[in-house]
Write a protein that holds these residues in place. Structure first.
Motif, mmCIF file in Angstrom:
data_model
loop_
_atom_site.group_PDB
_atom_site.id
_atom_site.type_symbol
_atom_site.label_atom_id
_atom_site.label_comp_id
_atom_site.label_asym_id
_atom_site.label_seq_id
_atom_site.Cartn_x
_atom_site.Cartn_y
_atom_site.Cartn_z
ATOM 1 N N ARG A 51 -6.024 5.003 -0.850
ATOM 2 C CA ARG A 51 -5.076 3.899 -0.811
ATOM 3 C C ARG A 51 -4.724 3.481 -2.237
ATOM 4 O O ARG A 51 -5.600 3.272 -3.054
ATOM 5 C CB ARG A 51 -5.722 2.732 -0.074
ATOM 6 C CG ARG A 51 -4.758 1.731 0.453
ATOM 7 C CD ARG A 51 -5.509 0.688 1.220
ATOM 8 N NE ARG A 51 -5.365 0.942 2.629
ATOM 9 C CZ ARG A 51 -5.758 0.106 3.556
ATOM 10 N NH1 ARG A 51 -6.367 -1.002 3.235
ATOM 11 N NH2 ARG A 51 -5.573 0.388 4.815
ATOM 12 N N LEU A 83 1.722 4.796 0.925
ATOM 13 C CA LEU A 83 1.254 5.645 2.013
ATOM 14 C C LEU A 83 1.546 7.126 1.782
ATOM 15 O O LEU A 83 0.764 7.983 2.163
ATOM 16 C CB LEU A 83 1.906 5.216 3.329
ATOM 17 C CG LEU A 83 1.768 3.735 3.696
ATOM 18 C CD1 LEU A 83 2.611 3.409 4.920
ATOM 19 C CD2 LEU A 83 0.318 3.375 3.916
ATOM 20 N N HIS A 139 0.874 -1.166 0.000
ATOM 21 C CA HIS A 139 0.000 0.000 0.000
ATOM 22 C C HIS A 139 0.910 1.213 0.000
ATOM 23 O O HIS A 139 1.812 1.304 0.843
ATOM 24 C CB HIS A 139 -0.907 0.032 1.225
ATOM 25 C CG HIS A 139 -2.045 -0.924 1.128
ATOM 26 N ND1 HIS A 139 -2.631 -1.481 2.226
ATOM 27 C CD2 HIS A 139 -2.704 -1.430 0.065
ATOM 28 C CE1 HIS A 139 -3.601 -2.293 1.838
ATOM 29 N NE2 HIS A 139 -3.660 -2.270 0.530
#
Length: 177
Positions: free
Chosen positions: A97, A87, A85
């Motif tokens: 996301r 960030l 993911h």
């Protein structure tokens, strides 16, 4: 500032001769089409053609782009790659996301560079080939935060077990106080 143009999936935005496709678009028969309902965003980057993207919100949303340095967390792995993911882009946290693909272990926090844009079905493709890129934070199987001992190894302070990782040489602009 001029109002942003609203579009829906399938809208023809321009020719590939006029713009470079960004996120939220796809190319078919030499034309760029919207793959999202949202606002058309054209970003001029240097002397190249502008990058055309479609974003969902009226305020310009920060998106991972080719060449961007991103901070990501490894969420799962298989024998060929790891899923992450994304960030942060640079030091800016992302609202949404985004998924990416890279090679590390679950739980690792990694600095990487975007080398290919994703679309609805696929992930961003990331690399850690440069010296500044790689694992920033990793935990051992004993649960301790590992310490880098070289550019390619980290060590558990509890068990002294060594694990191979491509370790980032973190630059000051990516450190947060």
């Amino acid at each position: 500032m001029s109002p942003m143009k609203l579009c829906v999936p399938g809208d023809k935005l321009c020719s590939v001769e006029d713009c470079i496709p960004g996120t939220g678009v796809y190319v078919r028969h030499g034309c760029i089409y919207s793959s999202l309902a949202g606002y058309v965003l054209r970003k001029n980057e240097g002397e190249e053609l502008p990058v055309i993207s479609v974003v969902r919100e009226t305020e310009t949303q920060l998106l991972p782009d080719v060449g961007a340095i991103v901070t990501c967390k490894v969420t799962s792995i298989n024998p060929r790659f790891a899923k992450v993911h994304i960030l942060y882009v640079g030091s800016t946290p992302l609202k949404d996301r985004f998924r990416g693909t890279i090679s590390f272990r679950p739980g690792d926090i990694v600095l990487a560079k975007v080398i290919s844009l994703g679309d609805v079905q696929s992930n961003y493709l990331l690399t850690t080939a440069e010296n500044e890129l790689g694992v920033v934070v990793a935990h051992s199987e004993a649960g301790a935060q590992m310490v880098p001992i070289s550019w390619c190894e980290m060590q558990c302070p509890r068990t002294h077990a060594k694990e191979f990782r491509k370790v980032a040489r973190v630059q000051p602009e990516y450190l947060q106080a």
